[in-house]
Write an enzyme that holds these catalytic residues in place. Structure first.
Site, short mmCIF file in Angstrom:
data_model
loop_
_atom_site.label_atom_id
_atom_site.label_comp_id
_atom_site.label_asym_id
_atom_site.label_seq_id
_atom_site.Cartn_x
_atom_site.Cartn_y
_atom_site.Cartn_z
CG HIS A 106 -1.87 1.13 1.31
ND1 HIS A 106 -3.21 1.01 1.00
CD2 HIS A 106 -1.69 2.43 1.66
CE1 HIS A 106 -3.81 2.18 1.15
NE2 HIS A 106 -2.90 3.06 1.56
CD GLU A 107 1.59 3.62 3.65
OE1 GLU A 107 1.85 4.69 3.05
OE2 GLU A 107 0.52 3.45 4.27
CG HIS A 160 0.09 6.04 -0.84
ND1 HIS A 160 -1.00 6.50 -1.54
CD2 HIS A 160 -0.41 5.43 0.27
CE1 HIS A 160 -2.11 6.19 -0.90
NE2 HIS A 160 -1.78 5.53 0.20
CG ASP A 183 -5.18 6.50 1.10
OD1 ASP A 183 -4.64 7.43 1.71
OD2 ASP A 183 -4.76 5.33 1.13
#
Length: 212
Positions: A47-48, A51, A124
């Site tokens: 997930h990170e 980003h 988000d």
């Protein structure tokens, strides 16, 4: 940073004190004591990484300062913190579109690289939706709606103030959906092309938890 140095009985502030205070003020205190399963850690790492890769490749956002899979006090399982290279007073349509893409990047990376969709992307999605609504209804950045703003600059109310028809409301919703779906498709294309880098970054996050 000074408080952190004092807690460790140091007479001077070091670089690590600045890094930790920057995260605490900008994101929230890290909760290193929280027990997290390996599966959840891996999902968070992807997930990170999603980003971060978009912050890295998109020209009008970022660059990345810190990426971590350590939970924070705000309820996040991890965080990606950009550090803009210069102060900017004005938002452009292009930058806002790229910010929407970055917001969607975590969810997309989970889907592409881990085959799942988690509820961790709630904040988000909220941020992406708010930005898209601002573009359409506040800043007149939609050709369909036109150069019209429904924002109350006096600050007496938080939402739309000027009367508009139900059809206009539907048009706003349609435009917001179009903007988000187009941003989603573009962000997904980048993440799919950068899958090797995202895999390597996720592995590094699992090893070190925080990278700069």
């Amino acid at each position: 940073a000074a408080i952190n140095a004092a807690r460790h009985n140091r007479k001077f502030i070091c670089n690590q004190d600045v890094k930790e205070s920057f995260v605490k003020v900008g994101i929230g205190a890290e909760k290193k004591s929280r027990v997290i399963s390996e599966k959840e850690k891996r999902i968070t790492a992807y997930h990170e990484a999603g980003h971060a890769i978009l912050f890295h490749v998109l020209p009008d956002v970022g660059p990345v300062h810190t990426v971590s899979i350590i939970p924070t006090g705000v309820g996040a399982a991890g965080y990606t913190m950009p550090l803009p290279e210069k102060d900017e007073m004005f938002m452009t349509r292009g930058k806002m579109l790229q910010e929407i893409m970055v917001s969607l990047g975590g969810r997309i990376a989970e889907e592409v690289n881990y085959g799942t969709l988690g509820a961790g992307a709630l904040s988000d999605l909220e941020r992406a939706t708010e930005t898209a609504y601002a573009m359409v209804a506040y800043y007149g950045m939609s050709k369909k709606i036109g150069p019209i703003s429904y924002y109350d600059s006096s600050g007496t109310r938080d939402t739309f103030t000027k009367p508009f028809s139900e059809q206009t409301a539907r048009d706003i919703d349609t435009e917001v959906r179009r903007i988000i779906e187009e941003a989603y498709a573009k962000a997904r294309g980048i993440i799919e092309r950068k899958s090797e880098q995202i895999n390597r970054m996720a592995d590094l996050l699992l090893e070190k938890e925080t990278i700069y």
